[in-house]
Scaffold this motif. Sequence first.
Motif, PDB file in Angstrom:
ATOM      1  N   ARG A   1     -11.379  -8.440  33.562  1.00 30.72           N
ATOM      2  CA  ARG A   1     -12.109  -9.793  32.975  1.00 30.72           C
ATOM      3  C   ARG A   1     -12.312 -10.571  34.025  1.00 30.72           C
ATOM      4  O   ARG A   1     -11.460 -10.921  34.823  1.00 30.72           O
TER       5      ARG A   1
ATOM      6  N   THR B   1     -13.773 -14.928  26.053  1.00 28.85           N
ATOM      7  CA  THR B   1     -12.322 -15.484  26.014  1.00 28.85           C
ATOM      8  C   THR B   1     -11.919 -16.882  26.519  1.00 28.85           C
ATOM      9  O   THR B   1     -12.424 -17.179  27.416  1.00 28.85           O
TER      10      THR B   1
ATOM     11  N   THR C   1     -16.270  -9.073  30.264  1.00 35.84           N
ATOM     12  CA  THR C   1     -15.651 -10.259  29.303  1.00 35.84           C
ATOM     13  C   THR C   1     -15.453 -11.388  30.386  1.00 35.84           C
ATOM     14  O   THR C   1     -15.164 -11.228  31.613  1.00 35.84           O
TER      15      THR C   1
ATOM     16  N   ARG D   1     -16.573  -4.189  27.419  1.00 33.65           N
ATOM     17  CA  ARG D   1     -15.820  -5.278  26.972  1.00 33.65           C
ATOM     18  C   ARG D   1     -14.292  -5.165  26.923  1.00 33.65           C
ATOM     19  O   ARG D   1     -13.556  -6.216  26.828  1.00 33.65           O
TER      20      ARG D   1
ATOM     21  N   ASP E   1     -14.701 -14.737  21.074  1.00 28.64           N
ATOM     22  CA  ASP E   1     -14.163 -13.664  20.485  1.00 28.64           C
ATOM     23  C   ASP E   1     -12.600 -13.628  20.702  1.00 28.64           C
ATOM     24  O   ASP E   1     -12.148 -13.154  19.794  1.00 28.64           O
ATOM     25  N   ARG E   2     -12.182 -14.306  21.672  1.00 25.26           N
ATOM     26  CA  ARG E   2     -10.715 -14.050  22.009  1.00 25.26           C
ATOM     27  C   ARG E   2      -9.921 -15.234  22.428  1.00 25.26           C
ATOM     28  O   ARG E   2     -10.919 -16.185  23.134  1.00 25.26           O
TER      29      ARG E   2
ATOM     30  N   CYS F   1     -21.449  -9.190  25.886  1.00 22.63           N
ATOM     31  CA  CYS F   1     -20.050  -9.500  26.489  1.00 22.63           C
ATOM     32  C   CYS F   1     -19.218 -10.108  25.567  1.00 22.63           C
ATOM     33  O   CYS F   1     -19.774 -10.825  24.687  1.00 22.63           O
ATOM     34  N   ALA F   2     -17.979 -10.274  25.985  1.00 26.88           N
ATOM     35  CA  ALA F   2     -17.107 -10.990  25.282  1.00 26.88           C
ATOM     36  C   ALA F   2     -16.625 -12.409  25.859  1.00 26.88           C
ATOM     37  O   ALA F   2     -16.621 -12.367  27.294  1.00 26.88           O
TER      38      ALA F   2
ATOM     39  N   ASP G   1     -12.220  -4.358  24.184  1.00 26.45           N
ATOM     40  CA  ASP G   1     -11.600  -4.808  22.963  1.00 26.45           C
ATOM     41  C   ASP G   1     -10.328  -4.102  22.684  1.00 26.45           C
ATOM     42  O   ASP G   1     -10.284  -3.107  23.020  1.00 26.45           O
TER      43      ASP G   1
END
Length: 353
Positions: free
Chosen positions: A58, A140, A107, A345, A160-161, A137-138, A347
């Motif tokens: 990340r 966070t 991420t 990503r 997302d997070r 992409c995620a 997850d």
Amino acid sequence: MPSNDISAYINRLAKEHTLSAPELLQLLQNSSETSDRLLFEHARRQAQQIFGKNVYLRGLIEFSNYCRNDCLYCGIRRSNKNVSRYRLTPEDILTCCRAGYKLGLRTFVLQGGEDFAYDDQKLTQVISSIKKQHPDCAVTLSAGERAPHIYQQWHNAGADRYLLRHETADAGHYGRLHPPELSLQSRLECLYSLKEIGYQVGTGFMVGSPWQTDENLVQDLLFIKKFRPHMVGIGPFIPHHDTPFSAFPAGSVQLTLRLLAILRLLLPEVLLPATTALNTLSAKGHQLGILAGANVIMPNLSPQDVRAKYTLYDNKRSTGSEAAEGIASLKAQLAEIGYSVPVSRGDAPGVLS
Ligand code: SAM
């Protein structure tokens, strides 16, 4: 306590993914080098069963070191007048993401103090822009305690997070680490609201924070087991010279590794970073963390000129394999222990994005 009893606890934890509070306490208080070897082996095997020999990366973007809070352990607490404060612009953040994308990161973690001048609308736009430019992409967030409608707004924009460590699951202990206006209850309310909104949620705690007892750690483990977060971030407490906790000793690397392994076995599917704090106290922190069951590393993607200003604790690492531009050396370190880094990503298993 005889060592074969400890081995029996570890074997049962690996099989059933649970232990009672007294058993966890015995495990923490009677561990040895031999029992740790068994524990880490089980944890490593469990992580490999779910994630293979993969480590997810990340890119960490520390977007602001302004903070309205005054947590007694934290170097960027509002009372610390020696911090040179900065706030990245939306364009700075997008530039970091573009650089990270080229390096294979999928991420982006936006972390900052509780900087209310970084207004909610501005962050909403940053999230939308990142998702528009990098739809694969995620995103966070780790921006502290906010009202549920703000969490919802950021989630609607594409976040997302969310990472929000509970710090300690004991309200009395929480009170000794924080100023009176902060409470464990409001921290937990935030965590439950994040989950309800639909974020992949991360929580966690510092290992060896002042006055922490083994019983507190058992409470942390049981809270995490019950809450079932998608991610858990733990790292040793490290003193910062400009905080009220400057004279307290740092947490233990071995205990952090032991707790990582226990967490992996309590929650087999959890995303578990080998943290910067662990890698700050031990030059081999990343490798040791992965070999104890961790499966995530968060290289620093902040602009180089602000990294030294986001000093949560003394000697925080932000160069070499801790830095996004040092990914090649990080990959080489991980290859040494047989792990690779997918472009993904990463997850939590079972989460549809
Ligand atoms: N403001 C956000 C929040 O409260 O979650 C995110 C930033 S906060 C600085 C991120 C984490 O840094 C905290 O949850 C805490 O566990 C960790 N941290 C702060 N000071 C630390 C210290 N002295 N040693 C180790 N970890 C520390």
